[in-house]
Scaffold this motif. Structure first.
Motif, PDB file in Angstrom:
ATOM      1  N   ASP A  25       0.814  -1.212   0.000  1.00 22.85           N
ATOM      2  CA  ASP A  25       0.000   0.000   0.000  1.00 22.85           C
ATOM      3  C   ASP A  25       0.850   1.266   0.000  1.00 22.85           C
ATOM      4  OD1 ASP A  25      -2.513   1.314   0.016  1.00 22.85           O
ATOM      5  OD2 ASP A  25      -2.354   1.648   2.184  1.00 22.85           O
ATOM      6  N   THR A  26       1.833   1.320  -0.908  1.00 19.86           N
ATOM      7  CA  THR A  26       2.771   2.439  -0.970  1.00 19.86           C
ATOM      8  C   THR A  26       2.906   2.915  -2.416  1.00 19.86           C
ATOM      9  OG1 THR A  26       3.997   1.542   0.914  1.00 19.86           O
ATOM     10  CG2 THR A  26       5.113   3.206  -0.434  1.00 19.86           C
ATOM     11  N   GLN A  27       2.943   4.227  -2.610  1.00 24.31           N
ATOM     12  CA  GLN A  27       3.122   4.818  -3.924  1.00 24.31           C
ATOM     13  C   GLN A  27       4.616   4.884  -4.233  1.00 24.31           C
ATOM     14  OE1 GLN A  27       0.315   5.833  -5.562  1.00 24.31           O
ATOM     15  NE2 GLN A  27       1.280   6.588  -7.439  1.00 24.31           N
ATOM     16  N   TYR A  28       5.018   4.393  -5.411  1.00 24.96           N
ATOM     17  CA  TYR A  28       6.411   4.420  -5.839  1.00 24.96           C
ATOM     18  C   TYR A  28       6.525   5.177  -7.158  1.00 24.96           C
ATOM     19  CZ  TYR A  28       7.766   0.994  -2.293  1.00 24.96           C
ATOM     20  OH  TYR A  28       8.025   0.360  -1.113  1.00 24.96           O
ATOM     21  N   TYR A  29       7.688   5.808  -7.371  1.00 28.08           N
ATOM     22  CA  TYR A  29       7.981   6.538  -8.599  1.00 28.08           C
ATOM     23  C   TYR A  29       9.303   6.033  -9.164  1.00 28.08           C
ATOM     24  CZ  TYR A  29       4.433   9.735  -6.844  1.00 28.08           C
ATOM     25  OH  TYR A  29       3.262  10.267  -6.359  1.00 28.08           O
ATOM     26  N   VAL A  30       9.366   5.941 -10.474  1.00 28.90           N
ATOM     27  CA  VAL A  30      10.596   5.545 -11.168  1.00 28.90           C
ATOM     28  C   VAL A  30      11.191   6.780 -11.813  1.00 28.90           C
ATOM     29  CG1 VAL A  30      11.619   4.082 -12.937  1.00 28.90           C
ATOM     30  CG2 VAL A  30       9.687   3.248 -11.578  1.00 28.90           C
ATOM     31  N   GLU A  31      12.431   7.107 -11.456  1.00 33.23           N
ATOM     32  CA  GLU A  31      13.121   8.265 -12.025  1.00 33.23           C
ATOM     33  C   GLU A  31      14.284   7.806 -12.886  1.00 33.23           C
ATOM     34  OE1 GLU A  31      14.285  10.677  -8.769  1.00 33.23           O
ATOM     35  OE2 GLU A  31      12.251  11.391  -8.330  1.00 33.23           O
ATOM     36  N   PHE A  32      14.493   8.467 -14.023  1.00 34.53           N
ATOM     37  CA  PHE A  32      15.563   8.134 -14.947  1.00 34.53           C
ATOM     38  C   PHE A  32      16.579   9.272 -14.984  1.00 34.53           C
ATOM     39  CE2 PHE A  32      11.891   5.815 -16.480  1.00 34.53           C
ATOM     40  CZ  PHE A  32      12.406   4.545 -16.706  1.00 34.53           C
ATOM     41  N   SER A 100       1.784  -4.678  12.277  1.00 32.36           N
ATOM     42  CA  SER A 100       2.354  -3.500  11.630  1.00 32.36           C
ATOM     43  C   SER A 100       2.072  -3.460  10.138  1.00 32.36           C
ATOM     44  CB  SER A 100       3.866  -3.449  11.872  1.00 32.36           C
ATOM     45  OG  SER A 100       4.483  -4.619  11.348  1.00 32.36           O
ATOM     46  N   GLN A 101       1.716  -4.589   9.535  1.00 33.27           N
ATOM     47  CA  GLN A 101       1.452  -4.631   8.104  1.00 33.27           C
ATOM     48  C   GLN A 101      -0.015  -4.383   7.765  1.00 33.27           C
ATOM     49  OE1 GLN A 101       3.021  -8.132   6.222  1.00 33.27           O
ATOM     50  NE2 GLN A 101       5.066  -7.885   7.101  1.00 33.27           N
ATOM     51  N   ALA A 102      -0.883  -4.366   8.747  1.00 33.24           N
ATOM     52  CA  ALA A 102      -2.287  -4.072   8.490  1.00 33.24           C
ATOM     53  C   ALA A 102      -2.442  -2.609   8.100  1.00 33.24           C
ATOM     54  CB  ALA A 102      -3.128  -4.384   9.715  1.00 33.24           C
ATOM     55  N   VAL A 103      -3.442  -2.326   7.288  1.00 32.13           N
ATOM     56  CA  VAL A 103      -3.687  -0.958   6.829  1.00 32.13           C
ATOM     57  C   VAL A 103      -4.645  -0.258   7.789  1.00 32.13           C
ATOM     58  CG1 VAL A 103      -4.589   0.473   4.959  1.00 32.13           C
ATOM     59  CG2 VAL A 103      -3.288  -1.600   4.441  1.00 32.13           C
TER      60      VAL A 103
END
Length: 439
Positions: A25-32, A100-103
């Motif tokens: 449940d985490t937003q990730y971004y890929v940067e070049f 800790s992993q529950a939302v």
């Protein structure tokens, strides 16, 4: 290269293999980067753009157990849904993953409230209010438990004190626990037997009991104050209040008010005392026997601790009415989710009706009202009136009320003169909720 976790499988596909698992449940971004970065065989670099973003899936956290379980639509949930596990009795709870992993997980553990202090007939003594059971709250990370099965133990309230001419001490509430997490039971209100000092001051507990209204055998004419009530447990509750004494018209006639029991959200109130000594039969130059200057009031129970995750709006309609009365949810728990109210102090009943000693209200969130207080003939003076539910269900005015079940409320303190009754403590509970995907 394979060592960097990057590989190109086709002319238009880049595979990224992270060195460790990504968080749920985490937003990730890929940067070049443009230099060095991704280049073709002609040495031209790919500049990239800002559209490469993704969010990982929810953790597959599930739990089983509880007397009542339900899933509820709620726009405040990150998934628009919460699942609830409500324990009104003891039993197992199993978790598929670490807490800790529950939302957006919230939990609350409430211990049993204590009995209010007893009094003794036919004296004018009055018992202190019972302390509320300890209330502990937290999130998944603060719960800090690994996957597995755990035992939930819900503590009962302090034992009921039946009417008697020779009552014994009142009783503490029982602790509640969830695995290694424990909430402390409430401390009983101070009361009879006398003259043992151990029974005068409210006991410590999750929240402490109020002190009985009998400081010593030779109080001043009015306004004598007892020692402080019992202490509360840090992070779980608060101390009880002081009682008070008033010499009504002669050294042999004293009337008393008990201190309020501590609540999970606030300390028990101190008893107030009259601002004027009342003679037995006021002459015409004095105000009548119901004049407010004659009146004293026992301490009010401390307020419960708010927890909006388990408010009445979240629970009402999802728990059967006989098990958890709607009136209790609406009036005691309320929209802010109050739990662990302290019991109100008891008050002497003066048969001559001058002055009127009024009992204390139970603390919001489960505290029982104190017993005693009438003018003559008996009228509702406890205070005027008890809130929110008094006098339904119609009790005798002199009887103290019990703490509310499942809320860990402290029982009301008993009154002196007449029947000797103190309020039983309310039982505790354990509640858990976490975000789940919608159907």
């Amino acid at each position: 290269s394979p060592g960097s976790g990057l590989s190109i499988v086709t002319s238009s596909q880049l595979v990224i293999n992270p060195s460790s698992d990504l968080s749920y449940d985490t937003q990730y971004y890929v940067e070049f980067n443009t230099n060095p970065g991704i280049a073709n065989t002609h040495g031209a670099y790919y500049k990239g753009d800002n559209t490469y973003a993704f969010k990982t899936k929810l953790v597959p956290f599930t739990a089983t157990g509880g007397n009542y379980t339900f899933t509820k639509y709620d726009t405040s949930s990150p998934t628009n849904f919460y699942k609830y596990h409500i324990f009104t009795g003891s039993g197992p709870l199993s978790m598929s993953h670490p807490s800790s992993q529950a939302v957006d997980l919230d939990w609350m553990l409430v211990a049993g409230g204590a009995t209010g202090g007893s009094a003794h007939s036919p004296t004018y003594y009055a018992g202190g209010g019972g302390g509320a059971g300890g209330v502990r709250t937290g999130t998944g990370p603060t719960m800090a438990l690994s996957a597995g099965s755990y035992t939930v133990t819900v503590g009962g309230g302090g034992a009921y004190m039946p009417p008697s001419t020779n009552p014994g001490p009142s009783y503490d509430g029982n602790p509640s626990s969830f695995g290694p997490i424990t909430a402390t039971g409430g401390g009983n209100g101070g009361g009879y037997p006398f003259p043992q000092p151990a029974y005068r001051t409210g006991r410590p507990g999750g929240s402490g009991g109020g002190t009985a209204g009998h400081p010593d055998n030779s109080p001043p004419d009015r306004g004598a104050s007892t020692p402080p009530g019992g202490s509360g447990s840090p992070g779980q509750g608060n101390p009880g209040g002081k009682g008070g004494t008033h010499r009504r018209n002669s050294p042999s006639t004293k009337v008393h008010m008990g201190g309020g029991g501590g609540g999970a959200g606030g300390s028990g109130g101190n008893a107030s005392y009259p601002n004027y000594n009342a003679p037995s039969y006021p002459p015409s130059s004095y105000p009548g026997p119901t004049w407010s200057g004659w009146n004293g009031t026992a301490g009010t129970g401390g307020a419960g601790k708010p927890n909006t995750a388990f408010s009445s709006t979240n629970l009402a309609g999802y728990i059967p009415e006989p098990a958890f009365p709607l009136q209790e949810l609406v009036q005691e728990v309320g929209t802010t989710g109050l739990y662990g109210g302290g019991g109100g102090g008891g008050a002497s009943m003066d048969p001559q009706g001058s002055p009127a000693m009024r009992a204390g209200n139970g603390g919001s969130g489960g505290g029982g009202h104190g017993g005693g207080a009438w003018t003559n003939p008996p009228t509702q003076q406890n205070p005027s009136p008890f809130v929110p539910e008094w006098p339904a269900p119609s009790p005798s005015y002199q009887y103290a009320r019990p703490g509310h079940q499942y809320l860990g409320g402290g029982g009301g303190g008993g009154q002196g003169y007449g029947s000797v009754v103190s309020g039983q403590g309310g039982s505790g509970c354990f509640m858990l909720r976490y975000a789940v995907p919608g159907d």
